[in-house]
Design a protein around this motif. Structure first.
Motif, PDB file in Angstrom:
ATOM      1  N   ASP A  97       0.965  -1.408   0.243  1.00 52.60           N
ATOM      2  CA  ASP A  97      -0.398   0.056   0.002  1.00 52.60           C
ATOM      3  C   ASP A  97       0.658   1.032  -0.168  1.00 52.60           C
ATOM      4  OD1 ASP A  97      -2.291  -1.580  -0.089  1.00 52.60           O
ATOM      5  OD2 ASP A  97      -2.599  -1.171   2.183  1.00 52.60           O
ATOM      6  N   THR A  98       2.087   0.971   0.876  1.00 52.32           N
ATOM      7  CA  THR A  98       2.855   2.510   1.015  1.00 52.32           C
ATOM      8  C   THR A  98       3.714   2.611  -0.411  1.00 52.32           C
ATOM      9  OG1 THR A  98       5.230   0.809   0.901  1.00 52.32           O
ATOM     10  CG2 THR A  98       4.015   1.704   2.803  1.00 52.32           C
ATOM     11  N   ARG A  99       3.462   1.357  -1.515  1.00 52.88           N
ATOM     12  CA  ARG A  99       4.032   2.561  -3.147  1.00 52.88           C
ATOM     13  C   ARG A  99       2.373   3.062  -3.928  1.00 52.88           C
ATOM     14  NH1 ARG A  99       6.245  -4.219  -3.867  1.00 52.88           N
ATOM     15  NH2 ARG A  99       8.059  -3.255  -2.781  1.00 52.88           N
ATOM     16  N   GLY A 100       1.040   2.730  -3.130  1.00 48.68           N
ATOM     17  CA  GLY A 100      -0.391   3.473  -3.879  1.00 48.68           C
ATOM     18  C   GLY A 100      -0.916   2.457  -4.389  1.00 48.68           C
ATOM     19  N   ARG A 101      -2.215   2.617  -4.560  1.00 54.10           N
ATOM     20  CA  ARG A 101      -3.258   1.556  -5.385  1.00 54.10           C
ATOM     21  C   ARG A 101      -4.035   2.001  -6.163  1.00 54.10           C
ATOM     22  NH1 ARG A 101      -2.126  -4.108  -3.829  1.00 54.10           N
ATOM     23  NH2 ARG A 101      -1.212  -3.753  -1.970  1.00 54.10           N
ATOM     24  N   HIS A 102      -3.916   1.846  -7.518  1.00 53.78           N
ATOM     25  CA  HIS A 102      -5.046   1.591  -8.113  1.00 53.78           C
ATOM     26  C   HIS A 102      -5.991   0.060  -8.831  1.00 53.78           C
ATOM     27  CE1 HIS A 102      -6.584   2.595 -13.061  1.00 53.78           C
ATOM     28  NE2 HIS A 102      -6.732   3.946 -12.029  1.00 53.78           N
ATOM     29  N   PHE A 103      -7.199   1.135  -8.600  1.00 54.86           N
ATOM     30  CA  PHE A 103      -7.939  -0.646  -9.248  1.00 54.86           C
ATOM     31  C   PHE A 103      -8.818   0.184 -10.320  1.00 54.86           C
ATOM     32  CE2 PHE A 103      -7.493   0.043  -4.007  1.00 54.86           C
ATOM     33  CZ  PHE A 103      -6.931  -0.960  -3.749  1.00 54.86           C
ATOM     34  N   ALA A 104      -9.306  -0.886 -11.340  1.00 51.93           N
ATOM     35  CA  ALA A 104      -8.977  -0.896 -12.230  1.00 51.93           C
ATOM     36  C   ALA A 104     -10.895  -0.596 -12.488  1.00 51.93           C
ATOM     37  CB  ALA A 104      -8.792  -1.880 -13.487  1.00 51.93           C
ATOM     38  N   ASP A 105     -11.380  -1.640 -11.451  1.00 46.74           N
ATOM     39  CA  ASP A 105     -12.888  -1.456 -11.108  1.00 46.74           C
ATOM     40  C   ASP A 105     -13.214  -2.555  -9.729  1.00 46.74           C
ATOM     41  OD1 ASP A 105     -11.751  -4.592 -11.131  1.00 46.74           O
ATOM     42  OD2 ASP A 105     -12.491  -4.593 -13.725  1.00 46.74           O
ATOM     43  N   TRP A 106     -14.784  -2.569  -9.251  1.00 54.63           N
ATOM     44  CA  TRP A 106     -14.569  -3.516  -8.150  1.00 54.63           C
ATOM     45  C   TRP A 106     -14.208  -4.426  -7.576  1.00 54.63           C
ATOM     46  CZ3 TRP A 106     -16.285   0.043  -4.448  1.00 54.63           C
ATOM     47  CH2 TRP A 106     -16.856   1.206  -3.919  1.00 54.63           C
ATOM     48  N   ALA A 107     -14.160  -5.346  -8.836  1.00 55.73           N
ATOM     49  CA  ALA A 107     -13.032  -6.866  -8.522  1.00 55.73           C
ATOM     50  C   ALA A 107     -11.835  -6.472  -8.443  1.00 55.73           C
ATOM     51  CB  ALA A 107     -13.754  -7.363 -10.035  1.00 55.73           C
ATOM     52  N   ALA A 108     -11.676  -5.878  -8.435  1.00 57.78           N
ATOM     53  CA  ALA A 108      -9.470  -5.046  -8.184  1.00 57.78           C
ATOM     54  C   ALA A 108      -9.550  -4.876  -6.316  1.00 57.78           C
ATOM     55  CB  ALA A 108      -8.951  -4.378  -9.069  1.00 57.78           C
ATOM     56  N   TRP A 109     -10.542  -3.868  -6.121  1.00 63.47           N
ATOM     57  CA  TRP A 109     -10.858  -3.181  -5.025  1.00 63.47           C
ATOM     58  C   TRP A 109     -10.896  -4.620  -4.627  1.00 63.47           C
ATOM     59  CZ3 TRP A 109     -14.561  -2.744  -1.421  1.00 63.47           C
ATOM     60  CH2 TRP A 109     -13.761  -2.134  -0.485  1.00 63.47           C
ATOM     61  N   ARG A 110     -12.048  -5.694  -4.461  1.00 64.24           N
ATOM     62  CA  ARG A 110     -12.841  -6.292  -3.826  1.00 64.24           C
ATOM     63  C   ARG A 110     -11.093  -7.372  -3.523  1.00 64.24           C
ATOM     64  NH1 ARG A 110     -17.179  -7.011  -5.929  1.00 64.24           N
ATOM     65  NH2 ARG A 110     -18.370  -5.745  -4.234  1.00 64.24           N
ATOM     66  N   ALA A 111     -10.508  -7.205  -4.504  1.00 68.24           N
ATOM     67  CA  ALA A 111      -9.462  -8.722  -4.418  1.00 68.24           C
ATOM     68  C   ALA A 111      -8.138  -8.055  -3.535  1.00 68.24           C
ATOM     69  CB  ALA A 111      -8.825  -8.894  -5.277  1.00 68.24           C
ATOM     70  N   TRP A 112      -8.360  -6.634  -2.790  1.00 73.21           N
ATOM     71  CA  TRP A 112      -7.519  -5.980  -2.392  1.00 73.21           C
ATOM     72  C   TRP A 112      -7.623  -6.046  -0.733  1.00 73.21           C
ATOM     73  CZ3 TRP A 112      -8.263  -0.918  -0.209  1.00 73.21           C
ATOM     74  CH2 TRP A 112      -7.743   0.082  -0.191  1.00 73.21           C
ATOM     75  N   CYS A 113      -9.367  -5.830  -0.389  1.00 77.65           N
ATOM     76  CA  CYS A 113      -9.655  -5.780   0.314  1.00 77.65           C
ATOM     77  C   CYS A 113      -9.707  -7.105   0.992  1.00 77.65           C
ATOM     78  CB  CYS A 113     -11.656  -4.980   0.214  1.00 77.65           C
ATOM     79  SG  CYS A 113     -11.997  -3.913  -0.109  1.00 77.65           S
ATOM     80  N   ASN A 114     -10.427  -7.990  -0.076  1.00 72.78           N
ATOM     81  CA  ASN A 114      -9.974  -9.934   0.683  1.00 72.78           C
ATOM     82  C   ASN A 114      -8.835  -9.867   0.950  1.00 72.78           C
ATOM     83  OD1 ASN A 114     -11.519 -11.993   0.403  1.00 72.78           O
ATOM     84  ND2 ASN A 114      -9.619 -12.851  -0.859  1.00 72.78           N
ATOM     85  N   GLY A 115      -7.690  -9.941   0.612  1.00 74.20           N
ATOM     86  CA  GLY A 115      -6.416  -9.614   1.101  1.00 74.20           C
ATOM     87  C   GLY A 115      -5.849  -9.317   2.399  1.00 74.20           C
ATOM     88  N   ALA A 116      -6.377  -8.019   1.886  1.00 74.89           N
ATOM     89  CA  ALA A 116      -6.236  -7.206   3.296  1.00 74.89           C
ATOM     90  C   ALA A 116      -6.791  -6.950   5.239  1.00 74.89           C
ATOM     91  CB  ALA A 116      -6.030  -5.819   2.817  1.00 74.89           C
ATOM     92  N   ILE A 117      -8.189  -7.750   4.715  1.00 76.73           N
ATOM     93  CA  ILE A 117      -8.916  -7.574   6.159  1.00 76.73           C
ATOM     94  C   ILE A 117      -9.539  -9.202   6.639  1.00 76.73           C
ATOM     95  CG2 ILE A 117     -10.713  -7.164   6.756  1.00 76.73           C
ATOM     96  CD1 ILE A 117     -10.749  -4.109   5.476  1.00 76.73           C
ATOM     97  N   THR A 118      -9.500  -9.836   5.346  1.00 75.66           N
ATOM     98  CA  THR A 118     -10.098 -11.068   5.864  1.00 75.66           C
ATOM     99  C   THR A 118      -9.158 -11.932   6.519  1.00 75.66           C
ATOM    100  OG1 THR A 118     -11.356 -11.068   4.233  1.00 75.66           O
ATOM    101  CG2 THR A 118     -10.882 -13.463   4.760  1.00 75.66           C
ATOM    102  N   PRO A 119      -8.181 -11.605   6.768  1.00 73.18           N
ATOM    103  CA  PRO A 119      -6.985 -12.673   6.903  1.00 73.18           C
ATOM    104  C   PRO A 119      -7.028 -12.609   8.807  1.00 73.18           C
ATOM    105  CG  PRO A 119      -5.662 -12.589   5.136  1.00 73.18           C
ATOM    106  CD  PRO A 119      -7.269 -11.543   5.231  1.00 73.18           C
ATOM    107  N   TRP A 120      -7.215 -10.886   9.294  1.00 75.63           N
ATOM    108  CA  TRP A 120      -6.623 -10.794  10.451  1.00 75.63           C
ATOM    109  C   TRP A 120      -8.299 -11.063  11.147  1.00 75.63           C
ATOM    110  CZ3 TRP A 120      -2.788  -8.548  12.532  1.00 75.63           C
ATOM    111  CH2 TRP A 120      -2.054  -8.327  11.590  1.00 75.63           C
ATOM    112  N   VAL A 121      -9.972 -11.114  10.464  1.00 74.13           N
ATOM    113  CA  VAL A 121     -11.318 -11.177  10.569  1.00 74.13           C
ATOM    114  C   VAL A 121     -11.460 -12.897  11.082  1.00 74.13           C
ATOM    115  CG1 VAL A 121     -13.334 -11.320  10.028  1.00 74.13           C
ATOM    116  CG2 VAL A 121     -11.913  -9.330   9.706  1.00 74.13           C
TER     117      VAL A 121
END
Length: 554
Positions: A97-121
């Motif tokens: 995330d420190t390098r910045g992020r660009h998401f073309a669509d909701w699918a790419a954004w959702r994949a980022w969410c899944n990888g960043a939050i789900t493991p902690w939950v």
């Protein structure tokens, strides 16, 4: 990450779980802070996150740490027997995330969410399970769980908008930004325009819809359900604060009023206290023995991935030109039962023998450079078989997941199928491996268990109908791309080669959407008799065929 609402939620957990909950929260907060520090360039911030992560890896092996947050996390992991290897992907996501992020669509954004939050939950869910009050999610509500995670991330993104913009970041998909022309430029320039305000209103409404998933906690332990339902209420209050902030949203993070939080938390504390008082809970046992720090577990770090073992005869894969190589091979592993009967063995023995052949296919796929391999392990029609045979098949799959013979290969594992009738332990093991290997970039191995092609198409059509009813899509403009986006794995490419063993020539309700233009290959050997050379032979045969997709021969 500094939201006092998180602290309040941990207070709703049983007392015995709170130290571990605080340890997880503190670790996630520290990593987030390291990634956001404004006194350093992105490369330096990424290095700090990586150093913290590597230190945790070594300290888990040693069993202690001089850093107070890591010490708390190590101690919690050892006492509660938590496998923190699944957090590696989330930590990598924070670093990147420190390098910045660009998401073309909701699918790419959702994949980022899944990888960043789900493991902690999931670590929190494991804590509840260890304590004897599992936060069990209904298997038919997995999509609700995903929406809830997405809503939590979107709420956090909108709350932190001012801080992110100050660092030049805008963690929203381009698809959402493009729907409000000018909004992106206005936000980056710190201008609260009509377009920016309309974008924020749209996103807060979407986040509110996502976090409102009451059916997700149906049948759950009342204490665990109180934690999740309260989390949803706090997020809705946070979204109300975002809506009310107006132009101040670009200057500071809004927070709900004390009165709003009290209205939510006061009754929740009463409900949770009652629920936990009536529940016998398991206290953490003695700390798990640690291993030598010089011998870290390979599953804890993807840098320890190994190449596939060579074939026993030393044979090497053929050289296939890149433009003649299939991207996706799907296999119907047929003939296990007949293989056993041919040798005077019970049919279940054939399925045990077939496991080794499946490992061979993975090794061969990695060696030849295949990108996608899909194996048909258990169909929706297989429930008609003898109970002992069904049990053997499912137990073999579960045992393979637990023993992990391909765990340290560069394989991203996925499951395709429906949870109905499957043992809950198997479903959880499949989902665990999906999360643990989600950041791997080698072979994508999809195993179809309790899968039926017509069932998949029916459920996809139902999802499309629901989207149309909700106004998310115009039913008069639905095309093939819309249908594909609502499949269980929208990113799964079309099958180039469908191979079936066992001397049968039919596709048996396997991936009908994806195999529309697949080349077919049928061979006579029973599945336990094949090895990676048979896969290479099928790919070689594919490379010689001329694929026209309806066009004329040149």
């Amino acid at each position: 990450m500094h939201d006092p609402g998180i602290y309040a939620l941990i207070q709703l957990m049983p007392t015995v779980l709170r130290p571990a909950g605080w340890a997880l929260w503190a670790a996630a907060t520290v990593l987030d802070d390291l990634a956001d520090q404004r006194d350093a360039e992105p490369a330096e911030r990424a290095a700090r996150v990586e150093a913290w992560t590597q230190a945790l890896h070594c300290e888990l092996a040693a069993g202690t740490s001089r850093d107070p947050v890591r010490h708390a996390l190590v101690d919690s992991a050892l006492r509660w027997r938590l496998d923190l290897s699944s957090l590696r992907g989330a930590m990598i996501s924070t670093r990147d995330d420190t390098r910045g992020r660009h998401f073309a669509d909701w699918a790419a954004w959702r994949a980022w969410c899944n990888g960043a939050i789900t493991p902690w939950v999931d670590q929190v869910r494991h804590l509840f399970e260890r304590a004897g009050a599992p936060m069990t999610l209904r298997l038919d509500r997995q999509q609700d769980y995903q929406w809830f995670i997405d809503g939590a991330r979107l709420t956090d993104t909108l709350t932190d908008l001012s801080a992110d913009l100050a660092q030049g970041d805008l963690f929203l998909p381009q698809e959402a930004l493009d729907a409000f022309p000018g909004a992106e430029d206005d936000l980056r320039q710190g201008s609260w325009s009509q377009a920016a305000a309309a974008l924020v209103r749209e996103l807060t409404a979407l986040a509110r819809q996502w976090v409102t998933r009451p059916a997700m906690t149906t049948g759950m332990h009342p204490g665990a359900a109180t934690v999740l339902n309260t989390a949803a209420s706090l997020m809705r209050a946070q979204l109300d604060a975002v809506d009310a902030a107006g132009h101040a949203l670009l200057k500071r993070a809004p927070r709900p009023s004390l009165a709003a939080r009290t209205r939510i938390l006061a009754p929740a504390r009463i409900r949770s206290k009652l629920a936990w008082s009536l529940t016998p809970l398991t206290a953490p046992g003695p700390r798990r023995p640690t291993v030598a720090a010089s011998e870290p577990s390979p599953e804890a770090d993807d840098t320890a991935l190994r190449p596939p073992p060579p074939h026993r005869d030393g044979v090497r894969p053929p050289q296939i030109a890149a433009d003649r190589m299939p991207a996706h091979v799907a296999v119907i592993m047929d003939g296990n039962g007949r293989w056993a009967e041919q040798r005077g063995l019970p049919r279940p023995e054939g399925h045990r023998a077939g496991t080794a052949a499946a490992h061979e296919m993975v090794h061969g796929a990695l060696e030849i450079g295949l990108r996608h391999l899909t194996l048909y392990a258990f169909s929706t029609e297989n429930w008609k078989r003898d109970t002992e045979e069904i049990t053997t098949i499912l137990e073999a799959i579960r045992r393979d997941l637990d023993e992990g013979p391909i765990r340290d290969l560069d394989v991203r594992q996925r499951w395709l199928g429906h949870p109905d009738k499957l043992p809950q332990e198997l479903v959880q093991a499949l989902l665990r491996e999906e999360r643990r290997t989600s950041t791997r970039t080698g072979l994508t191995l999809t195993v179809c268990i309790n899968y039926g092609g017509r069932d998949e198409i029916t459920r996809t059509a139902a999802a499309l109908a629901q989207a149309a009813h909700a106004g998310d899509i115009d039913p008069h403009l639905i095309g093939q791309d819309d249908f594909a986006r609502h499949l269980p794995h929208p990113d799964m490419p079309d099958v180039d080669l469908l191979w079936r063993t066992g001397n049968e020539q039919r596709i048996s309700n396997f991936l009908p959407w994806h195999t529309s233009y697949a080349e077919l290959c049928f061979t006579s050997d029973y599945w336990p008799d094949v090895d990676r050379r048979d896969l290479w032979q099928a790919i070689t045969e594919y490379s010689r065929r001329q694929r026209r997709h309806g066009g004329a021969t040149r």
